[in-house]
Design a protein around this motif. Structure first.
Motif, short mmCIF file in Angstrom:
data_model
loop_
_atom_site.label_atom_id
_atom_site.label_comp_id
_atom_site.label_asym_id
_atom_site.label_seq_id
_atom_site.Cartn_x
_atom_site.Cartn_y
_atom_site.Cartn_z
N ARG A 228 0.83 -1.22 0.00
CA ARG A 228 0.00 0.00 0.00
C ARG A 228 0.86 1.26 0.00
NH1 ARG A 228 -3.99 -2.42 4.69
NH2 ARG A 228 -4.28 -4.41 3.66
N GLY A 229 1.88 1.22 -0.84
CA GLY A 229 2.73 2.38 -1.03
C GLY A 229 3.85 2.53 -0.02
N VAL A 230 3.95 1.60 0.94
CA VAL A 230 4.99 1.68 1.97
C VAL A 230 6.08 0.65 1.67
CG1 VAL A 230 5.51 1.48 4.43
CG2 VAL A 230 3.31 2.43 3.69
N ASN A 231 7.36 1.11 1.60
CA ASN A 231 8.48 0.19 1.42
C ASN A 231 8.78 -0.50 2.74
OD1 ASN A 231 8.60 1.23 -1.15
ND2 ASN A 231 10.47 2.39 -0.84
N VAL A 232 8.72 -1.83 2.74
CA VAL A 232 8.86 -2.58 3.98
C VAL A 232 9.99 -3.61 3.85
CG1 VAL A 232 7.72 -4.10 5.65
CG2 VAL A 232 6.42 -2.31 4.50
N TYR A 233 10.90 -3.61 4.84
CA TYR A 233 11.92 -4.64 4.94
C TYR A 233 11.64 -5.50 6.17
CZ TYR A 233 14.78 -2.21 1.47
OH TYR A 233 15.24 -1.64 0.32
N PRO A 234 11.87 -6.80 6.08
CA PRO A 234 11.65 -7.67 7.25
C PRO A 234 12.37 -7.21 8.50
CG PRO A 234 12.00 -9.00 5.27
CD PRO A 234 12.28 -7.57 4.89
N THR A 235 13.58 -6.64 8.34
CA THR A 235 14.34 -6.21 9.52
C THR A 235 13.62 -5.09 10.26
OG1 THR A 235 15.65 -4.81 8.04
CG2 THR A 235 16.61 -6.92 8.70
N GLU B 229 11.09 -6.81 12.38
CA GLU B 229 11.77 -7.48 13.49
C GLU B 229 12.12 -6.49 14.58
OE1 GLU B 229 15.81 -10.05 14.54
OE2 GLU B 229 15.24 -9.77 12.46
N ASN B 230 12.60 -5.31 14.19
CA ASN B 230 12.99 -4.31 15.18
C ASN B 230 11.81 -3.90 16.06
OD1 ASN B 230 15.16 -2.77 16.26
ND2 ASN B 230 14.32 -0.94 15.29
N VAL B 231 10.61 -3.89 15.48
CA VAL B 231 9.41 -3.57 16.25
C VAL B 231 9.06 -4.72 17.20
CG1 VAL B 231 6.94 -3.08 16.13
CG2 VAL B 231 8.49 -2.03 14.48
N ILE B 232 9.04 -5.93 16.66
CA ILE B 232 8.60 -7.09 17.45
C ILE B 232 9.53 -7.36 18.62
CG2 ILE B 232 8.20 -9.59 17.36
CD1 ILE B 232 7.26 -9.21 14.47
N ARG B 233 10.84 -7.14 18.42
CA ARG B 233 11.80 -7.44 19.48
C ARG B 233 11.69 -6.48 20.67
NH1 ARG B 233 12.88 -12.67 18.80
NH2 ARG B 233 14.21 -13.13 17.00
N HIS B 234 10.89 -5.42 20.51
CA HIS B 234 10.60 -4.57 21.67
C HIS B 234 9.86 -5.35 22.75
CE1 HIS B 234 11.71 -0.36 20.89
NE2 HIS B 234 11.48 -0.59 19.61
N TYR C 297 1.93 -0.49 13.35
CA TYR C 297 1.26 0.63 12.67
C TYR C 297 1.97 1.95 12.97
CZ TYR C 297 -2.21 4.03 11.22
OH TYR C 297 -2.83 5.09 10.62
N ARG C 298 2.35 2.16 14.23
CA ARG C 298 3.02 3.41 14.59
C ARG C 298 4.39 3.53 13.91
NH1 ARG C 298 1.12 2.15 19.84
NH2 ARG C 298 3.20 1.34 20.39
N ALA C 299 5.09 2.41 13.81
CA ALA C 299 6.45 2.45 13.25
C ALA C 299 6.46 2.53 11.73
CB ALA C 299 7.23 1.22 13.71
N LEU C 300 5.52 1.84 11.08
CA LEU C 300 5.57 1.70 9.62
C LEU C 300 4.41 2.37 8.91
CD1 LEU C 300 6.59 -2.08 9.43
CD2 LEU C 300 8.09 -0.08 9.44
#
Length: 432
Positions: free
Chosen positions: A340-347, A350-355, A399-402
């Motif tokens: 939906r127009g957002v460039n997303v990398y798996p890392t 991961e950085n969000v989930i590891r919080h 959602y907040r991060a990306l």
């Protein structure tokens, strides 16, 4: 062992001169003897005499992994990129096959020693000395993995403790009993060992580990993953990057976060736009192209790694002048998806989930539904935690991060795969 430490602090002019001398010798050996590159350069209309300076390296065509795999299929078992007769080689390994057909790579005794010298930079960057005991919780199969760490430890004179053939709990006990001070493993497996320790009520503080050296996947360069490993082990985490077909090319020093240093005495690096091939300037993100200088028996010349990096040529506070990749390997050019127009990398996910310390494991899936990309994340939550509460907060955090809404679901305990080597947490489903 001959130390390459003085080169780590050499002037850029001295480094470039050393690279040029080694490149000339490499091209002299390869030209006319290595069938793969001799044909490749002839087809491109390039002769050895055309390479008159370091900058002329750019006249040579890029090398792609698919070409090396095809060369192996055409001339099994080792392919036309094996420069010497088979009796010259003493070791054979292969890539993990994570991104396609495994590629066999071969080394002479001299190039295996070169691997060890490169790993010497990795180990010294983490402060490893002859007093250390290095534990490798690694099953020693054909994947090159941490094999070269063994050679690096041998050359350095540190004690190396092999950890293959044991389960995770046994490895923890051996590390404690033998007094392991350094661990070499993937970031994923460091967290898995911590998970096992928690489940089995094993005190990680009983192991005198002070440093963990990670490779094989992003993670040690992902801020929250790094923080989580360091908190679990009460030790410092060091990133390292390399590839079977290229060599051990980068390492992290004690100045963190500061990226990873390229071993410029043994590698020449370029950073390009992955779409156009245009050279990127320092500070710009692009694809890593690398030439190894110490492996004429199986060279990688202008090899497109697919890894995304951001080059920094300024000296490091540690005193090294080797160039750095800010943030380590940022991801792979073929891993980025546009949702939906957002460039997303798996890392980034991961950085969000590891919080969230309550999340033990996760899986990312990108699905195409009605011509639209959708992001789904499965999480596994440790016992005794309100799973729905965690699920909701992970969803909100993504959602907040990306600025992207993901569907987050909770998997049953033990449902998601665990990994000893490279983790495979990202998948794409074209149509559902």
């Amino acid at each position: 062992m001959t130390s390459d430490q003085p080169m780590e602090k050499a002037s850029r002019e001295h480094l470039r001169e050393a690279q040029w001398q080694k490149l000339q010798e490499l091209l002299r050996i390869v030209s006319g003897r290595n069938r793969f590159y001799t044909k490749k350069w002839r087809d491109a209309g390039i002769a050895l005499e055309d390479i008159k300076s370091l900058s002329d390296l750019r006249k040579l065509p890029f090398t792609h992994k698919s070409e090396l795999v095809r060369a192996q299929e055409e001339a099994p078992p080792f392919g036309t990129n094996a420069t010497f007769p088979s009796e010259a080689y003493s070791r054979v390994h292969q890539t993990s096959g994570t991104t396609g057909i495994p590629l066999r790579v071969v080394d002479t005794p001299e190039s295996w020693e070169w691997w060890g010298r490169c790993w010497g930079h990795v180990l010294r960057g983490a402060g490893v000395t002859t007093k250390d005991r290095i534990f490798l919780p690694f099953t020693f199969g054909p994947f090159i993995g941490f094999w070269a760490a063994v050679e690096g430890a041998r050359q350095l004179g540190a004690m190396m403790v092999p950890g293959g053939g044991w389960d995770s709990l046994q490895r923890l006990h051996v590390m404690r009993d033998l007094g392991a001070t350094v661990i070499c493993c993937t970031p994923t497996y460091a967290l898995r060992l911590a998970e096992i320790a928690r489940e089995q009520k094993f005190d990680l503080r009983s192991i005198p580990v002070r440093a963990l050296i990670h490779a094989g996947e992003p993670g040690a360069n992902v801020a929250q993953t790094k923080a989580r490993i360091e908190a679990a082990w009460n030790a410092k985490c060091f990133d390292h990057a390399g590839a079977s077909e290229v060599g051990a090319h980068s390492f992290e020093c004690e100045v963190q976060p500061g990226g990873i240093h390229l071993i410029e005495s043994e590698f020449i690096v370029e950073v390009i736009d992955p779409q156009t091939g245009r050279e990127m300037q320092p500070g710009e993100t692009g694809e890593l192209v690398i030439t190894n200088l110490g492996r004429p028996g199986f060279p990688a010349i202008r090899y497109r790694t697919g890894d995304l990096v951001r080059l920094n040529l300024s000296p490091c506070a540690c005193g090294r002048t080797f160039a750095r990749f800010d943030g380590g390997l940022l991801g792979r050019s073929d891993d980025m998806v546009i949702i939906r127009g957002v460039n997303v990398y798996p890392t980034a996910i991961e950085n969000v989930i590891r919080h969230f310390s309550a999340v033990d494991e996760f899986q990312i899936t990108v699905k195409t539904q009605q011509e639209m990309q959708h992001l789904e994340v499965q999480i596994e939550v440790n016992s005794g935690t309100d799973a729905e509460h965690v699920r909701s907060h992970v969803e909100q955090a993504i959602y907040r991060a990306l600025a992207l809404r993901a569907t987050v679901t909770v998997a049953q305990p033990g449902e998601l795969a665990r990994f000893e080597m490279k983790a495979r947490r990202f998948q794409r489903l074209d149509r559902v």
